[in-house]
Design a protein around this motif. Structure first.
Motif, PDB file in Angstrom:
ATOM      1  N   VAL A 319      42.038  44.905  46.086  1.00 30.42           N
ATOM      2  CA  VAL A 319      42.681  45.079  44.780  1.00 30.42           C
ATOM      3  C   VAL A 319      42.143  44.066  43.785  1.00 30.42           C
ATOM      4  O   VAL A 319      41.803  44.394  42.640  1.00 30.42           O
ATOM      5  CB  VAL A 319      44.212  44.955  44.915  1.00 30.42           C
ATOM      6  CG1 VAL A 319      44.864  44.754  43.553  1.00 30.42           C
ATOM      7  CG2 VAL A 319      44.785  46.191  45.569  1.00 30.42           C
ATOM      8  N   MET A 320      42.066  42.806  44.204  1.00 36.12           N
ATOM      9  CA  MET A 320      41.587  41.763  43.308  1.00 36.12           C
ATOM     10  C   MET A 320      40.106  41.941  42.974  1.00 36.12           C
ATOM     11  O   MET A 320      39.654  41.538  41.904  1.00 36.12           O
ATOM     12  CB  MET A 320      41.808  40.389  43.942  1.00 36.12           C
ATOM     13  CG  MET A 320      43.273  40.056  44.170  1.00 36.12           C
ATOM     14  SD  MET A 320      44.217  40.067  42.637  1.00 36.12           S
ATOM     15  CE  MET A 320      45.871  39.946  43.281  1.00 36.12           C
ATOM     16  N   SER A 321      39.347  42.552  43.872  1.00 36.37           N
ATOM     17  CA  SER A 321      37.913  42.717  43.655  1.00 36.37           C
ATOM     18  C   SER A 321      37.584  43.865  42.710  1.00 36.37           C
ATOM     19  O   SER A 321      36.681  43.753  41.884  1.00 36.37           O
ATOM     20  CB  SER A 321      37.203  42.959  44.995  1.00 36.37           C
ATOM     21  OG  SER A 321      37.329  41.848  45.848  1.00 36.37           O
ATOM     22  N   VAL A 322      38.295  44.986  42.843  1.00 40.77           N
ATOM     23  CA  VAL A 322      37.910  46.166  42.065  1.00 40.77           C
ATOM     24  C   VAL A 322      38.605  46.250  40.717  1.00 40.77           C
ATOM     25  O   VAL A 322      38.176  47.010  39.851  1.00 40.77           O
ATOM     26  CB  VAL A 322      38.181  47.470  42.860  1.00 40.77           C
ATOM     27  CG1 VAL A 322      37.546  47.419  44.230  1.00 40.77           C
ATOM     28  CG2 VAL A 322      39.674  47.766  42.954  1.00 40.77           C
ATOM     29  N   SER A 323      39.674  45.483  40.530  1.00 42.25           N
ATOM     30  CA  SER A 323      40.432  45.628  39.289  1.00 42.25           C
ATOM     31  C   SER A 323      39.706  45.005  38.100  1.00 42.25           C
ATOM     32  O   SER A 323      39.277  43.856  38.166  1.00 42.25           O
ATOM     33  CB  SER A 323      41.806  44.968  39.441  1.00 42.25           C
ATOM     34  OG  SER A 323      42.498  45.023  38.219  1.00 42.25           O
ATOM     35  N   PRO A 324      39.592  45.735  36.988  1.00 40.17           N
ATOM     36  CA  PRO A 324      38.926  45.207  35.800  1.00 40.17           C
ATOM     37  C   PRO A 324      39.880  44.486  34.854  1.00 40.17           C
ATOM     38  O   PRO A 324      39.631  44.421  33.655  1.00 40.17           O
ATOM     39  CB  PRO A 324      38.349  46.466  35.156  1.00 40.17           C
ATOM     40  CG  PRO A 324      39.358  47.509  35.474  1.00 40.17           C
ATOM     41  CD  PRO A 324      39.914  47.166  36.833  1.00 40.17           C
ATOM     42  N   VAL A 325      40.986  43.979  35.366  1.00 43.41           N
ATOM     43  CA  VAL A 325      41.925  43.207  34.549  1.00 43.41           C
ATOM     44  C   VAL A 325      42.113  41.846  35.204  1.00 43.41           C
ATOM     45  O   VAL A 325      41.657  41.605  36.314  1.00 43.41           O
ATOM     46  CB  VAL A 325      43.298  43.921  34.418  1.00 43.41           C
ATOM     47  CG1 VAL A 325      43.140  45.249  33.700  1.00 43.41           C
ATOM     48  CG2 VAL A 325      43.949  44.126  35.779  1.00 43.41           C
ATOM     49  N   GLU A 326      42.809  40.936  34.491  1.00 38.78           N
ATOM     50  CA  GLU A 326      43.049  39.614  35.048  1.00 38.78           C
ATOM     51  C   GLU A 326      43.781  39.737  36.376  1.00 38.78           C
ATOM     52  O   GLU A 326      44.625  40.608  36.568  1.00 38.78           O
ATOM     53  CB  GLU A 326      43.884  38.767  34.077  1.00 38.78           C
ATOM     54  CG  GLU A 326      43.212  38.494  32.741  1.00 38.78           C
ATOM     55  CD  GLU A 326      43.471  39.597  31.724  1.00 38.78           C
ATOM     56  OE1 GLU A 326      44.022  40.660  32.120  1.00 38.78           O
ATOM     57  OE2 GLU A 326      43.121  39.413  30.546  1.00 38.78           O
ATOM     58  N   ARG A 327      43.474  38.822  37.290  1.00 42.16           N
ATOM     59  CA  ARG A 327      44.038  38.922  38.638  1.00 42.16           C
ATOM     60  C   ARG A 327      45.568  38.842  38.673  1.00 42.16           C
ATOM     61  O   ARG A 327      46.191  39.565  39.454  1.00 42.16           O
ATOM     62  CB  ARG A 327      43.396  37.865  39.542  1.00 42.16           C
ATOM     63  CG  ARG A 327      41.997  38.289  39.972  1.00 42.16           C
ATOM     64  CD  ARG A 327      41.211  37.190  40.631  1.00 42.16           C
ATOM     65  NE  ARG A 327      39.885  37.679  41.009  1.00 42.16           N
ATOM     66  CZ  ARG A 327      38.850  36.911  41.260  1.00 42.16           C
ATOM     67  NH1 ARG A 327      38.983  35.601  41.188  1.00 42.16           N
ATOM     68  NH2 ARG A 327      37.693  37.427  41.599  1.00 42.16           N
TER      69      ARG A 327
END
Length: 423
Positions: A319-327
């Motif tokens: 989730v943290m790797s593919v998301s294009p928003v702040e973690r």
């Protein structure tokens, strides 16, 4: 330092937050050994008792939507402290309650504090830990595993004294964690920009994050069916239940920290998760068949720790790797969706048993986990690209990442740049 650096070389502030995480996650499995005792002592139905999970996790899920807005206005340290204070107050209140309705209500307040703490603690560890992003996730999952393992053991020990004991125990331990964080975690102040209340819901418009969140919802349906309802058909004493879930939690911890990275390095994130989801589904299917055999059920619960440990680490990292928003926003959006599944599953299991048989909830849980694997397969290529970027950060593969992210997320150049350069 390696991405998977030693867990013993972190700043004191990271250990303070990690200790609080351990205690916080104790709250998930803490009540498992005392569920039958609560049913008998308070003359409640099984579905009423499972509301201890439902009120806690559903409120945690909904509150996840406001955690970033609160943190961006008060700062990470103050938000952590607010969350801890709420947990302390409501855990002690639950222990002092005299009715199942009161405990369920106080567990809801506990869930609010838990949401503020969980979402902020993950970002605090990621930003403060040495060893990079993957190492920080492993440290966080180690705390989760230790908390999940210690919770049932503590619940069993204190539950033998009184069903109120586990609740008071969490209040005391969280007070210690509160002192540690107030003392050791530096105050970084408020972020320069405030996060809007709508940010987590807007983040779910991104295909990769939404897909992984839905997969996690289905997986958590299986996870919390087992965690929240399996103690009833096993029909064991408080100490025996505590030991079963303690052994389960040890496997969760080991495979979160050791097994998941080892398999990920050799098979990749997607393939490892397919195997873990499938193994967990088979385990739940065995529970559906042999639900009334206490020994087989106990063995299946313990064995489930292997798949759950792998899934917890790799889905969070994905989730943290593919998301294009702040973690922090990604964590809140993901937490909102997955905890909805976890919160509804135990209550649904109790209601299903009242209208059918004790076997059915586990069969449904097995199907849900298989569906999670099917949903995950739709972002297989995105996970493969994320794996490559984790192994070889800031290389010529950036162009490939940019192309893959553009395919997955529709092409917004700012978001693509953030994904490429944040990995």
């Amino acid at each position: 330092m390696s991405e998977r650096s030693s867990l013993t070389s972190q700043p004191a502030a990271v250990y303070a937050v990690a200790f609080a995480c351990v205690v916080s996650f104790m709250g998930i499995g803490l009540v498992d050994p005392i569920l039958p005792a609560l049913r008998d002592s308070l003359e409640a139905s099984e579905s009423q008792v499972t509301l201890l999970f439902t009120s806690y996790l559903v409120v945690t899920a909904v509150a996840m939507l406001v955690t970033n807005a609160v943190s961006s206005r008060f700062g990470a340290k103050r938000t952590l402290i607010i969350g801890l204070v709420l947990i302390i107050v409501f855990a002690a209140a639950a222990g002092s309650s005299g009715s199942i309705e009161g405990i369920v209500a106080f567990r809801a307040g506990w869930g609010l504090g838990n949401a503020l703490f969980i979402a902020t603690s993950l970002s605090a560890i990621v930003s403060s830990a040495r060893g990079g992003f993957a190492g920080a996730i492993i440290l966080y999952e180690a705390a989760l595993g230790l908390g999940i393992a210690a919770g049932p053991l503590l619940g069993g020990v204190l539950g033998n004294i009184s069903w109120r004991g586990p609740f008071y125990g969490v209040a005391v331990l969280m007070t210690i964690a509160l002192v540690a964080i107030a003392w050791r975690l530096p105050d970084t102040g408020r972020p320069p920009e405030r996060t809007s209340l709508a940010a987590p819901l807007k983040a779910l418009r991104h295909r990769g994050l939404l897909t992984l969140s839905i997969a996690a919802l289905l997986y958590n349906w299986g996870f919390f069916t087992m965690l929240g309802y399996a103690p009833f058909p096993m029909d064991l004493g408080i100490t025996q239940l505590g030991l079963v879930f303690f052994c389960w939690g040890l496997l969760v911890a080991f495979f979160s920290v050791v097994g998941a990275p080892w398999l990920q390095d050799r098979l990749g994130t997607a393939v490892t998760l397919y195997i873990a989801f499938s193994a967990f589904a088979l385990d739940l299917a065995a529970m559906a068949i042999w639900t009334t055999h206490a020994g087989i059920m106990a063995g299946c619960v313990i064995a489930a720790g292997i798949a759950i440990g792998i899934n917890n680490t790799l889905t969070t990292q994905a989730v943290m790797s593919v998301s294009p928003v702040e973690r922090p926003v990604a964590s809140a959006a993901y937490g909102f969706v997955r905890f909805i599944g976890g919160g509804l599953a135990p209550f649904a299991a109790g209601r299903i048993v009242e209208h059918s048989s004790v076997h059915v909830p586990f069969a449904i849980a097995a199907v849900a986990v298989l569906l999670a694997a099917a949903v995950l397969s739709t972002v297989h290529r995105t996970l493969a690209v994320a794996d490559e970027q984790l192994r070889h950060p800031h290389t010529e593969a950036d162009d490939d990442v940019r192309g893959e992210v553009a395919d997955e997320f529709g092409g917004a150049s700012g978001a693509i740049d953030e994904v490429v350069h944040s990995r």
